[in-house]
Design a protein around this motif. Sequence first.
Motif, mmCIF file in Angstrom:
data_model
loop_
_atom_site.group_PDB
_atom_site.id
_atom_site.type_symbol
_atom_site.label_atom_id
_atom_site.label_comp_id
_atom_site.label_asym_id
_atom_site.label_seq_id
_atom_site.Cartn_x
_atom_site.Cartn_y
_atom_site.Cartn_z
ATOM 1 N N MET A 1 50.419 32.956 44.470
ATOM 2 C CA MET A 1 49.001 32.657 44.683
ATOM 3 C C MET A 1 48.398 33.550 45.761
ATOM 4 S SD MET A 1 46.374 30.632 43.863
ATOM 5 C CE MET A 1 46.818 29.032 43.243
ATOM 6 N N ASN A 2 49.097 33.670 46.905
ATOM 7 C CA ASN A 2 48.576 34.483 48.003
ATOM 8 C C ASN A 2 48.442 35.947 47.621
ATOM 9 O OD1 ASN A 2 48.285 32.381 49.743
ATOM 10 N ND2 ASN A 2 50.338 32.565 50.620
ATOM 11 N N SER A 3 49.428 36.472 46.863
ATOM 12 C CA SER A 3 49.383 37.878 46.473
ATOM 13 C C SER A 3 48.188 38.141 45.570
ATOM 14 C CB SER A 3 50.682 38.286 45.781
ATOM 15 O OG SER A 3 50.871 37.519 44.609
ATOM 16 N N LYS A 4 47.857 37.129 44.699
ATOM 17 C CA LYS A 4 46.693 37.289 43.828
ATOM 18 C C LYS A 4 45.406 37.307 44.639
ATOM 19 C CE LYS A 4 48.649 35.296 39.603
ATOM 20 N NZ LYS A 4 48.552 34.204 38.618
ATOM 21 N N LEU A 5 45.348 36.441 45.659
ATOM 22 C CA LEU A 5 44.162 36.416 46.520
ATOM 23 C C LEU A 5 44.024 37.739 47.263
ATOM 24 C CD1 LEU A 5 44.312 32.797 47.986
ATOM 25 C CD2 LEU A 5 42.566 33.731 46.461
ATOM 26 N N ASN A 6 45.143 38.253 47.736
ATOM 27 C CA ASN A 6 45.112 39.525 48.442
ATOM 28 C C ASN A 6 44.642 40.647 47.527
ATOM 29 O OD1 ASN A 6 45.962 38.399 50.800
ATOM 30 N ND2 ASN A 6 48.138 38.784 50.410
ATOM 31 N N LEU A 7 45.111 40.633 46.309
ATOM 32 C CA LEU A 7 44.714 41.649 45.341
ATOM 33 C C LEU A 7 43.224 41.551 45.031
ATOM 34 C CD1 LEU A 7 45.843 43.910 43.549
ATOM 35 C CD2 LEU A 7 46.210 42.215 41.756
ATOM 36 N N ARG A 8 42.739 40.304 44.906
ATOM 37 C CA ARG A 8 41.314 40.098 44.657
ATOM 38 C C ARG A 8 40.478 40.597 45.833
ATOM 39 N NH1 ARG A 8 41.228 34.753 44.149
ATOM 40 N NH2 ARG A 8 42.017 34.861 42.025
ATOM 41 N N ASP A 9 40.955 40.300 47.043
ATOM 42 C CA ASP A 9 40.234 40.754 48.235
ATOM 43 C C ASP A 9 40.193 42.279 48.309
ATOM 44 O OD1 ASP A 9 39.756 38.181 48.994
ATOM 45 O OD2 ASP A 9 41.454 38.070 50.385
ATOM 46 N N LYS A 10 41.311 42.899 47.960
ATOM 47 C CA LYS A 10 41.361 44.366 47.982
ATOM 48 C C LYS A 10 40.407 44.966 46.959
ATOM 49 C CE LYS A 10 46.098 44.845 49.708
ATOM 50 N NZ LYS A 10 47.482 45.218 49.380
ATOM 51 N N LYS A 11 40.322 44.310 45.806
ATOM 52 C CA LYS A 11 39.409 44.791 44.771
ATOM 53 C C LYS A 11 37.958 44.665 45.228
ATOM 54 C CE LYS A 11 38.468 44.354 39.821
ATOM 55 N NZ LYS A 11 38.766 43.611 38.569
ATOM 56 N N LYS A 12 37.640 43.545 45.875
ATOM 57 C CA LYS A 12 36.282 43.349 46.403
ATOM 58 C C LYS A 12 35.956 44.400 47.463
ATOM 59 C CE LYS A 12 35.714 38.373 45.679
ATOM 60 N NZ LYS A 12 35.565 37.051 46.340
ATOM 61 N N GLU A 13 36.930 44.666 48.314
ATOM 62 C CA GLU A 13 36.766 45.665 49.368
ATOM 63 C C GLU A 13 36.491 47.045 48.772
ATOM 64 O OE1 GLU A 13 39.850 46.635 52.517
ATOM 65 O OE2 GLU A 13 39.348 44.566 53.040
ATOM 66 N N ALA A 14 37.256 47.381 47.727
ATOM 67 C CA ALA A 14 37.092 48.680 47.076
ATOM 68 C C ALA A 14 35.726 48.796 46.411
ATOM 69 C CB ALA A 14 38.194 48.889 46.042
ATOM 70 N N THR A 15 35.263 47.722 45.799
ATOM 71 C CA THR A 15 33.939 47.718 45.160
ATOM 72 C C THR A 15 32.837 47.887 46.200
ATOM 73 O OG1 THR A 15 34.767 46.251 43.422
ATOM 74 C CG2 THR A 15 32.383 46.412 43.667
ATOM 75 N N PHE A 16 32.944 47.110 47.276
ATOM 76 C CA PHE A 16 31.988 47.185 48.386
ATOM 77 C C PHE A 16 31.888 48.622 48.906
ATOM 78 C CE2 PHE A 16 31.292 47.252 52.958
ATOM 79 C CZ PHE A 16 30.205 46.396 53.157
ATOM 80 N N TYR A 17 33.049 49.213 49.152
ATOM 81 C CA TYR A 17 33.062 50.554 49.741
ATOM 82 C C TYR A 17 32.543 51.600 48.764
ATOM 83 C CZ TYR A 17 34.668 54.479 52.553
ATOM 84 O OH TYR A 17 34.707 55.614 53.299
ATOM 85 N N ALA A 18 32.894 51.493 47.485
ATOM 86 C CA ALA A 18 32.431 52.464 46.484
ATOM 87 C C ALA A 18 30.904 52.448 46.369
ATOM 88 C CB ALA A 18 33.064 52.162 45.129
ATOM 89 N N LEU A 19 30.321 51.263 46.380
ATOM 90 C CA LEU A 19 28.858 51.150 46.313
ATOM 91 C C LEU A 19 28.210 51.713 47.575
ATOM 92 C CD1 LEU A 19 28.640 47.553 44.795
ATOM 93 C CD2 LEU A 19 27.793 49.644 43.692
ATOM 94 N N ALA A 20 28.825 51.441 48.729
ATOM 95 C CA ALA A 20 28.287 51.938 49.995
ATOM 96 C C ALA A 20 28.349 53.464 50.066
ATOM 97 C CB ALA A 20 29.056 51.321 51.164
ATOM 98 N N VAL A 21 29.465 54.040 49.641
ATOM 99 C CA VAL A 21 29.612 55.500 49.636
ATOM 100 C C VAL A 21 28.570 56.133 48.716
ATOM 101 C CG1 VAL A 21 31.104 57.417 48.930
ATOM 102 C CG2 VAL A 21 32.044 55.537 50.264
ATOM 103 N N ALA A 22 28.405 55.558 47.527
ATOM 104 C CA ALA A 22 27.426 56.097 46.573
ATOM 105 C C ALA A 22 26.021 56.056 47.158
ATOM 106 C CB ALA A 22 27.479 55.303 45.271
#
Length: 208
Positions: A1-22
């Motif tokens: 469960m925790n690893s899935k949450l971590n993966l989800r958080d990482k995906k959100k972080e990557a999305t946030f950063y990609a939009l900010a960079v663009a």
Amino acid sequence: MNSKLNLRDKKKEATFYALAVAAFELALEHGMDGFIVDDVVQKAGYSRRTFANYFSCKEEAVAAYFIGNIAAKEKEEANNTLAGQPPDATPLDVLYNLLKLQFTSEFLHKLRQFVSLANQYPSLEPYILNVFRHLQITAQETLEQFTRGRYANGYTHLLVGAVYGAFVPILDGRLNVMLPGEQLSEGSDAMPFEQYLNSMFAYLRNGF
């Protein structure tokens, strides 16, 4: 469960950063008036709905480029600064070393670009204040961990305010300071950044 949450958080972080960079890259290329949110999502490869999950406007996305970078490095910078201090270090020593970690050559150049954009487009001004606020909060918390109540209330706040305020005229061009990596042009009287930093701390250590 925790690893899935971590993966989800990482995906959100990557999305946030990609939009900010663009958003930041489009702002540099076209100015704030030269692009819309649809351009940001197209460049980043996401939907407008995804953008709305993270940001309320394009200005917030541009500023998030810096705030995201700061947030990712905050804990590491603070820990490295505190771990490397000798027993006789002063709050100024701690702040000096933290600044050296925060204000890298790359970060300074991009922050100067952001300040230049904010000078042209007033809609960005409130967001640049948030960038400086994040930097100052990190410095304030680091100093409080170091001092542990050994100084009068308000001392660290005044110290941090004085130091970070001294960076504004460099970034907006009112002071002619050459950032790390820049080449000194012939006949230029620009002061190297390292010299400016050392002079500023000499004033703080010795009094004005």
